[in-house]
Write a protein that holds these residues in place. Structure first.
Motif, PDB file in Angstrom:
ATOM      1  N   ARG A  51       0.883  -1.199  -0.124  1.00 26.85           N
ATOM      2  CA  ARG A  51      -0.036  -0.321   0.050  1.00 26.85           C
ATOM      3  C   ARG A  51       1.051   1.237  -0.114  1.00 26.85           C
ATOM      4  NH1 ARG A  51      -2.542  -3.729   3.355  1.00 26.85           N
ATOM      5  NH2 ARG A  51      -4.312  -4.592   2.484  1.00 26.85           N
ATOM      6  N   THR A  52       2.152   1.158  -0.565  1.00 21.34           N
ATOM      7  CA  THR A  52       3.044   2.360  -0.812  1.00 21.34           C
ATOM      8  C   THR A  52       3.343   2.299  -2.226  1.00 21.34           C
ATOM      9  OG1 THR A  52       3.932   2.231   1.321  1.00 21.34           O
ATOM     10  CG2 THR A  52       5.173   3.493  -0.283  1.00 21.34           C
ATOM     11  N   CYS A  53       3.339   3.403  -2.841  1.00 14.52           N
ATOM     12  CA  CYS A  53       3.468   3.629  -4.143  1.00 14.52           C
ATOM     13  C   CYS A  53       4.624   4.294  -4.563  1.00 14.52           C
ATOM     14  CB  CYS A  53       2.084   4.121  -4.950  1.00 14.52           C
ATOM     15  SG  CYS A  53       0.575   3.162  -4.623  1.00 14.52           S
ATOM     16  N   SER A  54       5.196   3.769  -5.918  1.00 18.38           N
ATOM     17  CA  SER A  54       6.339   4.592  -6.474  1.00 18.38           C
ATOM     18  C   SER A  54       5.631   5.919  -7.204  1.00 18.38           C
ATOM     19  CB  SER A  54       7.071   3.896  -7.851  1.00 18.38           C
ATOM     20  OG  SER A  54       6.044   3.786  -8.784  1.00 18.38           O
ATOM     21  N   PRO A  55       6.539   6.929  -7.356  1.00 22.64           N
ATOM     22  CA  PRO A  55       6.124   8.269  -8.029  1.00 22.64           C
ATOM     23  C   PRO A  55       5.675   7.739  -9.232  1.00 22.64           C
ATOM     24  CG  PRO A  55       8.421   8.655  -7.141  1.00 22.64           C
ATOM     25  CD  PRO A  55       7.961   7.118  -6.903  1.00 22.64           C
ATOM     26  N   PRO A  56       4.647   8.353 -10.239  1.00 27.79           N
ATOM     27  CA  PRO A  56       4.471   7.894 -11.381  1.00 27.79           C
ATOM     28  C   PRO A  56       5.647   7.972 -12.393  1.00 27.79           C
ATOM     29  CG  PRO A  56       3.601  10.218 -11.036  1.00 27.79           C
ATOM     30  CD  PRO A  56       3.918   9.609  -9.640  1.00 27.79           C
ATOM     31  N   GLU A  57       5.818   6.878 -13.333  1.00 27.71           N
ATOM     32  CA  GLU A  57       7.069   6.823 -13.921  1.00 27.71           C
ATOM     33  C   GLU A  57       6.780   6.478 -15.422  1.00 27.71           C
ATOM     34  OE1 GLU A  57       9.974   7.277 -12.838  1.00 27.71           O
ATOM     35  OE2 GLU A  57      10.143   6.862 -10.948  1.00 27.71           O
ATOM     36  N   THR A  58       7.414   7.289 -16.281  1.00 25.43           N
ATOM     37  CA  THR A  58       7.094   6.976 -17.566  1.00 25.43           C
ATOM     38  C   THR A  58       8.405   6.071 -18.139  1.00 25.43           C
ATOM     39  OG1 THR A  58       8.504   8.834 -18.239  1.00 25.43           O
ATOM     40  CG2 THR A  58       5.998   9.222 -18.326  1.00 25.43           C
ATOM     41  N   ASP A  59       9.305   5.482 -17.296  1.00 22.53           N
ATOM     42  CA  ASP A  59      10.155   4.426 -17.472  1.00 22.53           C
ATOM     43  C   ASP A  59       9.647   3.424 -16.708  1.00 22.53           C
ATOM     44  OD1 ASP A  59      12.283   2.880 -17.353  1.00 22.53           O
ATOM     45  OD2 ASP A  59      13.747   4.615 -17.308  1.00 22.53           O
ATOM     46  N   LEU A  60       9.343   2.322 -17.039  1.00 24.45           N
ATOM     47  CA  LEU A  60       8.795   1.152 -16.279  1.00 24.45           C
ATOM     48  C   LEU A  60      10.120   0.658 -15.516  1.00 24.45           C
ATOM     49  CD1 LEU A  60       6.713  -0.814 -15.519  1.00 24.45           C
ATOM     50  CD2 LEU A  60       7.236  -2.422 -17.387  1.00 24.45           C
ATOM     51  N   ASP A  61      11.257   0.615 -16.278  1.00 25.77           N
ATOM     52  CA  ASP A  61      12.589   0.095 -15.366  1.00 25.77           C
ATOM     53  C   ASP A  61      12.803   0.982 -14.108  1.00 25.77           C
ATOM     54  OD1 ASP A  61      13.171  -2.078 -17.002  1.00 25.77           O
ATOM     55  OD2 ASP A  61      14.283  -0.955 -18.353  1.00 25.77           O
ATOM     56  N   ALA A  62      12.420   2.125 -14.275  1.00 28.06           N
ATOM     57  CA  ALA A  62      12.657   3.026 -12.909  1.00 28.06           C
ATOM     58  C   ALA A  62      11.706   2.564 -11.883  1.00 28.06           C
ATOM     59  CB  ALA A  62      12.578   4.660 -13.173  1.00 28.06           C
ATOM     60  N   ALA A  63      10.454   2.387 -12.229  1.00 27.22           N
ATOM     61  CA  ALA A  63       9.212   2.037 -11.383  1.00 27.22           C
ATOM     62  C   ALA A  63       9.880   0.560 -10.843  1.00 27.22           C
ATOM     63  CB  ALA A  63       8.028   1.829 -11.916  1.00 27.22           C
ATOM     64  N   LEU A  64      10.229  -0.302 -11.346  1.00 22.86           N
ATOM     65  CA  LEU A  64      10.627  -1.614 -11.131  1.00 22.86           C
ATOM     66  C   LEU A  64      11.798  -1.639 -10.169  1.00 22.86           C
ATOM     67  CD1 LEU A  64       9.494  -3.864 -14.156  1.00 22.86           C
ATOM     68  CD2 LEU A  64       8.430  -3.469 -11.827  1.00 22.86           C
ATOM     69  N   THR A  65      12.739  -0.732 -10.406  1.00 23.85           N
ATOM     70  CA  THR A  65      13.749  -0.619  -9.692  1.00 23.85           C
ATOM     71  C   THR A  65      13.403  -0.140  -8.322  1.00 23.85           C
ATOM     72  OG1 THR A  65      15.254  -0.030 -11.468  1.00 23.85           O
ATOM     73  CG2 THR A  65      16.271   0.735  -9.354  1.00 23.85           C
ATOM     74  N   TRP A  66      12.676   0.939  -8.222  1.00 25.24           N
ATOM     75  CA  TRP A  66      12.131   1.222  -6.779  1.00 25.24           C
ATOM     76  C   TRP A  66      11.334  -0.050  -6.115  1.00 25.24           C
ATOM     77  CZ3 TRP A  66       6.894   0.678  -5.005  1.00 25.24           C
ATOM     78  CH2 TRP A  66       6.634   1.248  -3.859  1.00 25.24           C
ATOM     79  N   LEU A  67      10.665  -0.623  -7.032  1.00 27.12           N
ATOM     80  CA  LEU A  67      10.002  -1.887  -6.288  1.00 27.12           C
ATOM     81  C   LEU A  67      10.957  -3.058  -5.786  1.00 27.12           C
ATOM     82  CD1 LEU A  67       7.509  -3.713  -5.285  1.00 27.12           C
ATOM     83  CD2 LEU A  67       7.713  -4.458  -7.743  1.00 27.12           C
ATOM     84  N   ALA A  68      12.361  -3.135  -6.516  1.00 27.16           N
ATOM     85  CA  ALA A  68      13.247  -4.302  -6.269  1.00 27.16           C
ATOM     86  C   ALA A  68      13.775  -3.868  -5.063  1.00 27.16           C
ATOM     87  CB  ALA A  68      14.187  -4.372  -7.535  1.00 27.16           C
ATOM     88  N   GLU A  69      14.346  -2.503  -4.725  1.00 28.68           N
ATOM     89  CA  GLU A  69      14.981  -1.927  -3.765  1.00 28.68           C
ATOM     90  C   GLU A  69      13.935  -2.154  -2.475  1.00 28.68           C
ATOM     91  OE1 GLU A  69      15.684   2.103  -4.715  1.00 28.68           O
ATOM     92  OE2 GLU A  69      17.352   1.672  -5.888  1.00 28.68           O
ATOM     93  N   ARG A  70      12.851  -2.313  -2.725  1.00 28.97           N
ATOM     94  CA  ARG A  70      11.975  -2.679  -1.482  1.00 28.97           C
ATOM     95  C   ARG A  70      11.792  -3.950  -1.204  1.00 28.97           C
ATOM     96  NH1 ARG A  70       7.938   0.351   0.712  1.00 28.97           N
ATOM     97  NH2 ARG A  70       6.762  -1.475   0.587  1.00 28.97           N
ATOM     98  N   ARG A  71      12.073  -4.866  -2.280  1.00 31.70           N
ATOM     99  CA  ARG A  71      11.933  -6.205  -2.100  1.00 31.70           C
ATOM    100  C   ARG A  71      13.156  -6.777  -1.744  1.00 31.70           C
ATOM    101  NH1 ARG A  71       7.458  -8.758  -2.954  1.00 31.70           N
ATOM    102  NH2 ARG A  71       8.203 -10.437  -3.690  1.00 31.70           N
ATOM    103  N   GLU A  72      14.287  -6.357  -1.461  1.00 33.63           N
ATOM    104  CA  GLU A  72      15.704  -6.963  -1.230  1.00 33.63           C
ATOM    105  C   GLU A  72      15.274  -7.984  -0.067  1.00 33.63           C
ATOM    106  OE1 GLU A  72      18.536  -6.765  -2.353  1.00 33.63           O
ATOM    107  OE2 GLU A  72      17.996  -5.664  -3.848  1.00 33.63           O
ATOM    108  N   PRO A  73      15.970  -9.281  -0.281  1.00 33.14           N
ATOM    109  CA  PRO A  73      15.774 -10.252   0.705  1.00 33.14           C
ATOM    110  C   PRO A  73      16.016  -9.870   2.276  1.00 33.14           C
ATOM    111  CG  PRO A  73      16.449 -11.292  -1.337  1.00 33.14           C
ATOM    112  CD  PRO A  73      16.653  -9.752  -1.410  1.00 33.14           C
ATOM    113  N   GLU A  74      15.333 -10.168   3.066  1.00 32.03           N
ATOM    114  CA  GLU A  74      15.564  -9.685   4.599  1.00 32.03           C
ATOM    115  C   GLU A  74      16.537 -10.511   5.132  1.00 32.03           C
ATOM    116  OE1 GLU A  74      11.801 -10.425   6.689  1.00 32.03           O
ATOM    117  OE2 GLU A  74      10.799  -8.853   5.547  1.00 32.03           O
TER     118      GLU A  74
END
Length: 741
Positions: A718-741
């Motif tokens: 329930r936390t969102c990236s900024p609007p991105e016209t570059d999909l890779d940028a949005a998925l990079t934001w997600l990947a950084e959140r999903r780094e294994p604990e």
């Protein structure tokens, strides 16, 4: 005495399984009120036999007992015999199977149950041989003893008492919900999905066979795609190597073994041995829908192209051999067929004519059969590759092909380049496939079931981003087939089954939940809002007709008190329980899929009703799931989805760019919901009108395209990236959140 039933009535049924028994001397009746009325009228027990068209041991028991005139006389005189196709009546199967598991500790098909005239079983089992064998009673003797016991008033009362005890226990199991005030503590009302996922993965790892893959170290091995999925999710969350090893080891073991059809693609039902070598040969739609989805995820997670190939070949099998010309998918291919010409005349084949149907005959090979198709060195390469040797690994000296040697090993042994070996094997496989096509084919059960089609639709839709848009088109055609033939838009009624124009229903929870999820996946794959609207309609039916707010659960069948006259399936008055489907078996738990699908669809509503129902389900059954998360994989996923909100990717664009769709298709984003929408408010308003929505739902609201460019809004927890016209940028934001604990 007058027989309770005057004739076999299965010739009036459309089900291929029931029609297989229409010529039996047994006076079979279909499940229905009339059969139980005759039992009450004649004061005799009911014998219920449950199976399905491709079930090997169902065929065996039919040939040994149900085609025998003497056995038929005993059944016809002393019982009302009822045949049930479990694929058409999963509610009947579930209730009787629960009794079998509670009483005997196991179950399977054929399922055999002897019941009182009101449908309560007092004796249960599975396959019974014609004569006593290995501590099993002979079927005819057993029927005679039961009939004699029923005729004795004292023994009959004991049988009735037993039936009451068994059905009470089964009802408690199937209808189980916590009593008011005894549920989870308020501070821990619903389980932590992340914790449950970790616990389930740990249990799966403990049961993993690290030598051959799969779960368990002895006896038969079943495909368990839900376990593989949760292991991959657990690895992505924690980075725990053991989870990935168990997932990929199982994918590899199944793909190398005989459970996978090495020549034609697609999976057989299960393996009879630890090494995955010899299968039960029936091919089911649901296995070949569930397994490609985890192989695709295996490819996304590891990048191993072999997993994408297995998924592609399996979906290719479905398209080639189980697809109706109108787009829907048939149910099964039988395990048995007549042996090919060169293997006929073997006195051990059935009746000795050499033409009796034999299990696996279509799929197995002898060295001579390979030599008759291929020249050297292709023949030697193919035999070594697939382990086809004199003596074989199966019956009558035949071999179930497996991957017995790697391409590199064959190249070294034959002093050939690796690429040349690979090319020759590809050509050999095509030639063997074409030769196999001339063999007598296994029978096909051409029922189109809403539930199983829902899973196939999901598989093809999810494959679109990885394997090409044509797969998503197949998913859409199958969805349209089901909607056109099984769904009445005016009444909102979804039927269970279509067969050559004959429709039987209404549908059960799995039909609604699986087809709703399939429709949602088609919307995500195509960007067309019409399938989304269908998914929302089916979800509303789940809430209105299957959900019980007082019990906090979703039942497998509609509320019998709320059903209109004539709408409930015949014979429901004899069902002694209203089941829930808690656990994942050969298909996912319909309760878990319904809850997860409602949680996914909640973003397209403004009233939060779907979320409330999903929360109620995971809360109601929290203790059950905590006690054994590995047995409740779909409910674990539903709990995780509700708790975390999952991954969402809203894309505002006239059409999702091909490169974006390919990226989303190849990136491992477990459980991600892709939600395309038009780029402008005006375009979105047109969609809302089509869907009958008064206002934009949360997943679309305020998410316009930026500067007219395709724009991604990626969210997790329930936390969102900024609007991105570059999909890779949005998925990079997600990947950084999903780094294994």
């Amino acid at each position: 005495m007058t027989q309770p039933t005057s004739r076999n009535r299965l010739d009036e049924e459309a089900s291929p399984y029931l029609r297989q028994h229409a010529d039996n001397p047994v006076n079979w009746q279909p499940w229905g009120d009339g059969a139980f009325e005759r039992a009450r009228e004649h004061d005799v027990p009911v014998f219920v036999s449950i199976g399905y068209s491709s079930c090997h041991w169902c065929h065996v028991m039919a040939e040994e007992s149900f085609e025998d005139e003497g056995v038929a006389e005993v059944l016809n005189d002393g019982f009302v015999p009822i045949k049930v196709d479990r694929e058409e009546r999963p509610d009947v199967d579930s209730t009787f199977m629960t009794v079998s598991q509670l009483v005997t500790g196991g179950g399977g098909w054929p399922l055999s149950a002897w019941c009182t005239p009101d449908g309560k079983p007092f004796y249960v089992g599975t396959y019974f041989p014609p004569e006593p064998r290995r501590n099993q009673p002979g079927f005819r003797d057993l029927c005679e003893r039961i009939a004699d016991s029923w005729a004795d008033p004292e023994q009959r009362e004991e049988m009735k008492r037993r039936a009451e005890q068994w059905t009470t226990s089964a009802r408690d199991e199937l209808e189980s919900v916590p009593d008011a005030g005894t549920g989870p503590d308020e501070d821990d009302a619903h389980p932590s999905g992340a914790d449950l996922l970790d616990e389930a993965a740990a249990a799966a790892i403990r049961g993993y066979d690290d030598e051959y893959g799969g779960f368990g170290s002895g006896g038969a091995k079943f495909p368990m795609p839900g376990r593989i999925d949760l292991l991959m999710r657990a690895y992505a969350r924690s980075g725990r190597d053991a989870a990935l090893t168990a997932a990929t080891g199982t994918l590899d073991g199944m793909a190398r073994g005989g459970m996978y059809d090495q020549i034609g693609g697609g999976f057989h039902r299960y393996a009879t041995d630890r090494r995955w070598t010899v299968p039960h040969f029936e091919k089911m739609l649901y296995d070949n829908a569930e397994l490609p989805m985890v192989y695709l995820d295996g490819y996304r997670l590891t990048g191993d192209p072999a997993y994408a190939r297995i998924a592609s070949e399996t979906l290719g099998f479905l398209d080639r051999e189980l697809r109706h010309e109108g787009g829907g998918f048939f149910s099964t291919l039988d395990a048995r067929s007549a042996p090919p010409e060169g293997r006929r005349g073997d006195a051990s084949d059935g009746d000795g004519s050499g033409h009796a149907d034999v299990e696996g005959a279509f799929y197995v090979w002898t060295p001579a059969e390979v030599d008759a198709v291929l020249d050297e060195p292709a023949a030697s390469l193919a035999k070594a590759r697939y382990g086809i040797e004199p003596g074989g690994n199966f019956e009558r000296g035949t071999t179930v092909p497996t991957i017995a040697a790697s391409v590199a090993e064959l190249a070294e042994e034959h002093d050939l380049a690796v690429d040349e070996v690979r090319e020759r094997l590809t050509e050999a496989r095509v030639a063997l496939f074409e030769a196999r096509e001339s063999r007598p084919r296994p029978a096909r059960d051409e029922k189109v079931l809403a539930a199983w089609n829902g899973r196939a639709i999901s598989a093809f839709a999810r494959a679109g981003g990885v394997l090409g848009e044509g797969y998503a088109a197949i998913a859409r055609e199958a969805l349209d087939f089901c909607r056109d033939r099984l769904y009445e838009a005016d009444t909102g009624e979804l039927a269970r089954r279509w067969l050559d124009g004959d429709v039987r229903g209404p549908g059960y929870l799995d039909d609604h939940a699986f087809l709703a999820r399939g429709a949602l996946d088609v919307y995500a794959a195509t960007g067309d809002p019409e399938p989304l609207g269908f998914a929302l309609e089916l979800a509303e039916t789940i809430v209105d007709e299957f959900h019980d707010a007082d019990d906090g659960t979703i039942y497998f069948t509609r509320d019998p008190e709320a059903a209109d006259d004539g709408e409930a399936p015949a014979g429901d008055g004899a069902l002694f329980a209203r089941p829930q489907e808690f656990t994942d078996r050969s298909t996912p738990s319909s309760l878990g899929v319904a809850a997860e699908t409602l949680a996914l669809l909640d973003g397209f509503r403004t009233d939060r009703e779907f979320a409330a129902v999903a929360e109620a389900v995971v809360t109601t059954h929290a203790d059950r799931v905590r006690a054994s998360p590995l047995e409740h994989v779909s409910l674990v996923r539903a709990a995780e989805r509700f708790e975390t909100g999952g991954i969402e990717a809203t894309i505002a664009a006239d059409a999702v760019p091909d490169a974006w769709r390919e990226t989303l298709g190849e990136r491992y984003l477990p459980g991600a919901l892709v939600a395309p929408r038009p780029p402008t408010e005006a375009g979105l308003d047109a969609w809302l009108d089509r869907l009958g929505m008064g206002e934009a739902p949360p997943i679309w609201a305020g998410r316009d395209a930026v500067d007219g460019e395709p724009t991604a809004y990626v969210c997790e927890g329930r936390t969102c990236s900024p609007p991105e016209t570059d999909l890779d940028a949005a998925l990079t934001w997600l990947a950084e959140r999903r780094e294994p604990e």
